[in-house]
Scaffold this active site. Structure first.
Site, PDB file in Angstrom:
ATOM      1  N   GLU A 200       8.688   6.718   5.570  1.00  0.00           N
ATOM      2  CA  GLU A 200       7.236   6.546   5.479  1.00  0.00           C
ATOM      3  C   GLU A 200       6.540   6.927   6.784  1.00  0.00           C
ATOM      4  O   GLU A 200       5.372   7.325   6.776  1.00  0.00           O
ATOM      5  CB  GLU A 200       6.893   5.101   5.089  1.00  0.00           C
ATOM      6  CG  GLU A 200       7.070   4.785   3.600  1.00  0.00           C
ATOM      7  CD  GLU A 200       8.511   4.589   3.166  1.00  0.00           C
ATOM      8  OE1 GLU A 200       9.404   4.629   4.045  1.00  0.00           O
ATOM      9  OE2 GLU A 200       8.771   4.407   1.963  1.00  0.00           O
TER      10      GLU A 200
ATOM     11  N   ASN B 114      12.842   3.139   6.313  1.00  0.00           N
ATOM     12  CA  ASN B 114      11.829   2.913   5.281  1.00  0.00           C
ATOM     13  C   ASN B 114      10.824   1.870   5.752  1.00  0.00           C
ATOM     14  O   ASN B 114      11.152   0.982   6.543  1.00  0.00           O
ATOM     15  CB  ASN B 114      12.478   2.439   3.976  1.00  0.00           C
ATOM     16  CG  ASN B 114      13.272   3.547   3.303  1.00  0.00           C
ATOM     17  OD1 ASN B 114      14.449   3.392   3.016  1.00  0.00           O
ATOM     18  ND2 ASN B 114      12.634   4.667   3.068  1.00  0.00           N
ATOM     19  N   VAL B 115       9.605   2.009   5.240  1.00  0.00           N
ATOM     20  CA  VAL B 115       8.540   1.060   5.565  1.00  0.00           C
ATOM     21  C   VAL B 115       7.876   0.627   4.258  1.00  0.00           C
ATOM     22  O   VAL B 115       7.490   1.482   3.455  1.00  0.00           O
ATOM     23  CB  VAL B 115       7.467   1.698   6.481  1.00  0.00           C
ATOM     24  CG1 VAL B 115       6.487   0.631   6.977  1.00  0.00           C
ATOM     25  CG2 VAL B 115       8.094   2.433   7.658  1.00  0.00           C
ATOM     26  N   GLY B 116       7.753  -0.661   4.040  1.00  0.00           N
ATOM     27  CA  GLY B 116       7.114  -1.166   2.826  1.00  0.00           C
ATOM     28  C   GLY B 116       6.374  -2.455   3.105  1.00  0.00           C
ATOM     29  O   GLY B 116       6.647  -3.132   4.102  1.00  0.00           O
ATOM     30  N   ILE B 117       5.437  -2.784   2.219  1.00  0.00           N
ATOM     31  CA  ILE B 117       4.692  -4.036   2.393  1.00  0.00           C
ATOM     32  C   ILE B 117       5.262  -5.082   1.434  1.00  0.00           C
ATOM     33  O   ILE B 117       5.347  -4.838   0.226  1.00  0.00           O
ATOM     34  CB  ILE B 117       3.189  -3.824   2.137  1.00  0.00           C
ATOM     35  CG1 ILE B 117       2.628  -2.901   3.222  1.00  0.00           C
ATOM     36  CG2 ILE B 117       2.440  -5.158   2.135  1.00  0.00           C
ATOM     37  CD1 ILE B 117       1.148  -2.604   3.102  1.00  0.00           C
TER      38      ILE B 117
ATOM     39  N   ARG C  42       5.302  -9.393   0.586  1.00  0.00           N
ATOM     40  CA  ARG C  42       4.632 -10.645   0.916  1.00  0.00           C
ATOM     41  C   ARG C  42       5.622 -11.575   1.610  1.00  0.00           C
ATOM     42  O   ARG C  42       6.806 -11.647   1.228  1.00  0.00           O
ATOM     43  CB  ARG C  42       4.050 -11.291  -0.339  1.00  0.00           C
ATOM     44  CG  ARG C  42       5.066 -11.892  -1.275  1.00  0.00           C
ATOM     45  CD  ARG C  42       4.432 -12.307  -2.591  1.00  0.00           C
ATOM     46  NE  ARG C  42       5.161 -13.397  -3.220  1.00  0.00           N
ATOM     47  CZ  ARG C  42       5.076 -13.711  -4.505  1.00  0.00           C
ATOM     48  NH1 ARG C  42       4.293 -13.009  -5.311  1.00  0.00           N
ATOM     49  NH2 ARG C  42       5.749 -14.736  -4.994  1.00  0.00           N
TER      50      ARG C  42
ATOM     51  N   GLU D 272      -1.260 -12.821  -6.937  1.00  0.00           N
ATOM     52  CA  GLU D 272      -0.824 -11.425  -6.844  1.00  0.00           C
ATOM     53  C   GLU D 272      -1.829 -10.459  -7.467  1.00  0.00           C
ATOM     54  O   GLU D 272      -2.837 -10.865  -8.045  1.00  0.00           O
ATOM     55  CB  GLU D 272       0.544 -11.255  -7.526  1.00  0.00           C
ATOM     56  CG  GLU D 272       1.725 -11.427  -6.563  1.00  0.00           C
ATOM     57  CD  GLU D 272       1.865 -10.251  -5.585  1.00  0.00           C
ATOM     58  OE1 GLU D 272       1.062  -9.314  -5.652  1.00  0.00           O
ATOM     59  OE2 GLU D 272       2.800 -10.306  -4.753  1.00  0.00           O
TER      60      GLU D 272
END
Lengths: 493, 77
Positions: free
Chosen positions: A236, A172-175, A177, A285
C-alpha cells in the site's frame, strides 16, 4: 478567522516549509484551512459524546474537517472529518472539488496503472521527535474517546496497521478497528482474508507473535489506500506513492524492521500475541449498526513514537454516509474494477448505490445471456464484493450511480424468478442480519435479453431524442448562472 | 458522574482503574474485568446494559489451526 491563523502559527510553523505540500497531516490541514475547509474548534470539547457528535455532524452536512484544540482532560489536539466530505477526497487526489464519481474512480484507475512507485527509506523522520517505550507507554496520552454510545470501549478507528508476512517481503497496510483494553493493550478485529490476518495466522501457526506498527495521523492518501483492498502482493505504500506521484517517505520502527510513515503524527509499535483471544465489541460499524462480540487477538504496544504536539486523528463511522464511506468508496471501486476487468473485460463500470457497499451495481457490455449472472458471481468471489448484499447488473444505457435508473432497469428488465437469485450461507460477519457470521446475497439481472437464450421478448427501448445533450448543456449553463430552472440535474452522468 | 465500582454494562463489581486524564484530576477511566467494558468517570450517560446471553454468539475470528486460549477478559493480559 484570526484565531485560525494564530493556531496555524502555534502548531504548524515549525514544519510547514520543510516538506512538500500534503506530505503529512499538518500540511494537509494547512491546505484545508487556506481553502476554507477546516473548522478549528477552540472551545473545550467533551470526549463523549461531543467527538462522535461532531464527526456525525460533519458527515451529515459534508461540512469542513475539524481540528479540536482542547479535548477535556487531554493535552493533544484531535482531527476528525478529514475525509468527511466527497470534495476533500477529490482534493486529496488533486482533482477539482466538484469531481463526480466517475472522475474520482478514473483518477484512482490512473494511479493504479502507475503502480509501483517505490517508497524510500529515510534514516530519520518527524514521527521520531518523541520516543516512549516500556512502562511509559500510555495510549491515554492521546484523546481516545467513545465514538458511538454503545461501543464497548474507546476504539482507535483510523490507525493504519503495517505488517509483513513470511511468504514475501511485501509490507501491507490496512485499517483495523482496535478496542482499547488498557494503557498498552488493544484487541484487534480482523477478518480471515484480510492481509494482516493472513500474516498473523501464519505466525500463530508457529507459535510466534506478529510484529506490527500502527500509523495514526497521516497525509490524506494513505488512509484511502489502506481502507481499500489492494492485491496481497502489492504494498500500500507503493500504491500511495503511485497516487501521489512521488515516493512515500518511510523510516524504520524502533522495535522491529517494519517501515512506518516518516511524518506520521503517532506510531504505535508492538506485537499481536499468538493463541490468545479476548472479547471484543460491540462497535458501531459501517452498515449503521453495532456488531456483536468477537474473540479477537490482542495487540501489546511496546513503544510509541510521536511528533511534538501530536495531532490524534480519528474517523467517524456510523450509519451511511459517514466519513468512512467517503474515504474508501472510490478507492475500493477502482481496485475492484481493476481486478474484475482482468477476468471479465465486458465489465464497464461498478458503482455502489447508497447506502454504501451494500448495494453494488455492475454495468457491462454484455453479449451473452449468461454474462450478467457470471459477473455477479465473480463479484461475490472477491473479498471486496463480499460486503455487497444486493448486486444488480445493468446495461450500458443505465447509469449505475443513479438509484432511480437502476430501479427503472429492475422494474422493466427483470423477467422471471431466474433473474433474481440468492446465495445462501455467505460469509458476512458485519451484516447486522447475520446469523453466526453467515448471511445471504441477492443477485438481480436487470439487463436486456441476449442470445442464445432470450429471457423475454426484445423490445425497443426509448433513446433520448436527437439533440437532448445540447439542450441539457443549455439548462446546465442556466443553472450555473443561478437562474432557477426548477430542474434537478444529475452531475454523475 | 458514573459509578466507579460497578460495571455499567454487566453490573460486575470486579472493576479496576485503567487510566487518569493527562490533565490531572479531570477524569478517570475504569475497566470491567468481566466483560472488558471501559468507561470514563466524566461520561454523563451510559445506556449499555447487556443481557446475560450477550456473549453466547461471540464469533471466533479466523477459525482454524490450534484452538486459541479464549481468555476473554482483560484481567489476565
Amino acid at each position: 478567522m484570526d484565531s485560525n491563523k494564530a493556531f496555524k502559527v502555534t502548531i504548524f510553523e515549525s514544519h510547514r516549509f520543510q516538506l512538500q505540500p500534503a506530505s503529512d497531516l499538518r500540511h494537509w490541514l494547512d491546505f484545508l484551512q487556506d481553502d476554507n475547509d477546516l473548522w478549528i474548534i477552540e472551545d473545550e470539547v467533551k470526549p463523549e459524546p461531543d467527538i462522535g457528535a461532531i464527526g456525525k455532524a460533519i458527515s451529515d452536512t459534508q461540512g469542513p474537517a475539524a481540528l479540536i484544540k482542547n479535548v477535556r482532560g487531554y493535552k493533544s489536539p484531535l482531527a476528525i472529518g478529514v475525509h468527511g466530505a466527497p470534495r476533500r477526497v477529490a482534493k486529496a487526489l488533486g482533482l477539482e472539488k466538484d469531481a463526480n464519481n466517475d472522475q474520482v474512480i478514473e483518477a484512482w484507475s490512473r494511479a493504479l496503472s502507475r503502480y509501483p512507485v517505490k517508497s524510500v527509506l529515510r534514516s530519520d523522520g518527524t514521527c521520531k521527535e518523541n520516543i516512549v517505550k516500556g512502562d511509559k507507554v500510555n495510549l491515554f496520552d492521546f484523546p481516545l474517546h467513545r465514538l458511538n454510545s454503545i461501543d464497548g470501549s474507546f476504539f482507535i478507528s483510523k490507525g493504519c496497521l503495517i505488517s509483513k508476512g513470511n511468504d514475501n517481503d511485501i509490507v501491507n497496510v490496512g485499517i483495523y478497528r482496535m478496542m482499547v483494553l488498557g494503557k498498552n493493550k488493544t484487541a484487534i478485529m480482523m477478518q480471515f482474508d484480510q492481509h494482516a490476518a493472513r500474516h498473523f495466522v501464519s505466525q500463530e501457526e508457529k507459535g510466534k507473535p506478529l510484529q506490527i506498527s500502527v500509523s495514526i495521523g497521516n497525509e490524506p492518501v494513505l488512509p484511502m489506500v489502506a481502507g481499500a483492498k489492494m492485491p496481497y502482493e502489492w504494498s500500500e505504500f507503493d500504491v500511495a506513492g503511485a497516487v501521489r506521484e512521488s515516493p512515500y517517505e518511510l523510516t524504520k520502527s524502533e522495535t522491529s524492521d517494519l517501515p512506518v510513515p516518516a511524518h506520521a503524527e503517532i506510531i504505535l509499535e508492538g506485537v499481536i500475541e499468538p493463541h490468545l483471544r479476548v472479547f471484543e465489541g460491540p462497535f458501531g460499524e459501517f452498515p449503521g449498526a453495532y456488531t456483536g462480540y468477537f474473540y479477537a487477538p490482542i495487540f501489546t504496544v511496546k513503544a510509541i513514537t510521536h511528533r511534538d504536539n501530536p495531532i490524534y486523528e480519528t474517523l467517524y463511522i456510523g450509519r451511511p454516509d459517514a466519513e468512512h464511506h467517503y474515504m474508501t468508496r472510490h478507492s475500493k471501486l477502482a481496485t475492484l474494477t481493476n481486478e474484475l476487468r482482468k477476468v471479465m473485460p465486458k465489465i464497464t463500470r461498478i458503482a455502489y448505490l447508497k447506502p454504501y457497499i451494500h448495494v453494488a451495481v455492475i454495468q457491462g457490455k454484455w453479449t451473452h445471456t449468461g454474462d450478467p449472472k457470471q459477473a455477479i458471481n465473480l463479484f461475490w468471489g472477491v473479498s471486496l464484493g463480499r460486503n455487497a448484499k444486493i448486486t444488480v447488473c445493468v446495461d450500458e444505457d443505465v447509469n449505475p450511480w443513479d438509484a432511480s435508473e437502476v430501479m427503472w432497469a429492475i422494474s422493466t428488465r427483470v423477467s422471471s424468478s431466474n433473474d433474481i437469485f440468492i446465495m445462501h450461507d455467505a460469509y458476512q460477519s458485519l451484516d447486522p442480519a447475520h446469523i453466526s457470521g453467515v448471511s445471504i446475497k441477492i443477485g438481480i439481472d436487470a439487463t436486456k435479453p441476449r442470445p442464445p437464450y432470450l429471457r423475454f421478448k426484445p423490445v425497443d427501448w426509448i433513446d433520448p431524442p436527437k439533440g437532448t445533450d445540447q439542450w441539457i448543456a443549455k439548462i446546465m449553463k442556466m443553472k450555473k448562472e443561478n437562474r432557477d430552472t426548477g430542474v434537478e440535474l444529475n452531475d454523475s452522468k | 458522574m458514573i459509578q466507579s465500582d460497578i460495571c455499567p454494562r454487566c453490573s460486575s463489581k470486579d472493576v479496576s482503574d485503567v487510566a487518569d486524564s493527562p490533565v490531572a484530576g479531570i477524569w478517570k477511566v475504569y475497566g470491567c474485568n468481566k466483560c472488558n467494558f471501559l468507561w470514563r468517570s466524566s461520561e454523563e450517560e451510559l445506556d449499555v446494559k447487556l443481557p446475560e446471553t450477550a456473549f453466547d454468539d461471540a464469533i471466533w475470528l479466523f477459525k482454524g489451526g490450534k484452538k486459541p486460549e479464549m481468555i476473554r477478559t482483560r484481567k489476565s493480559i
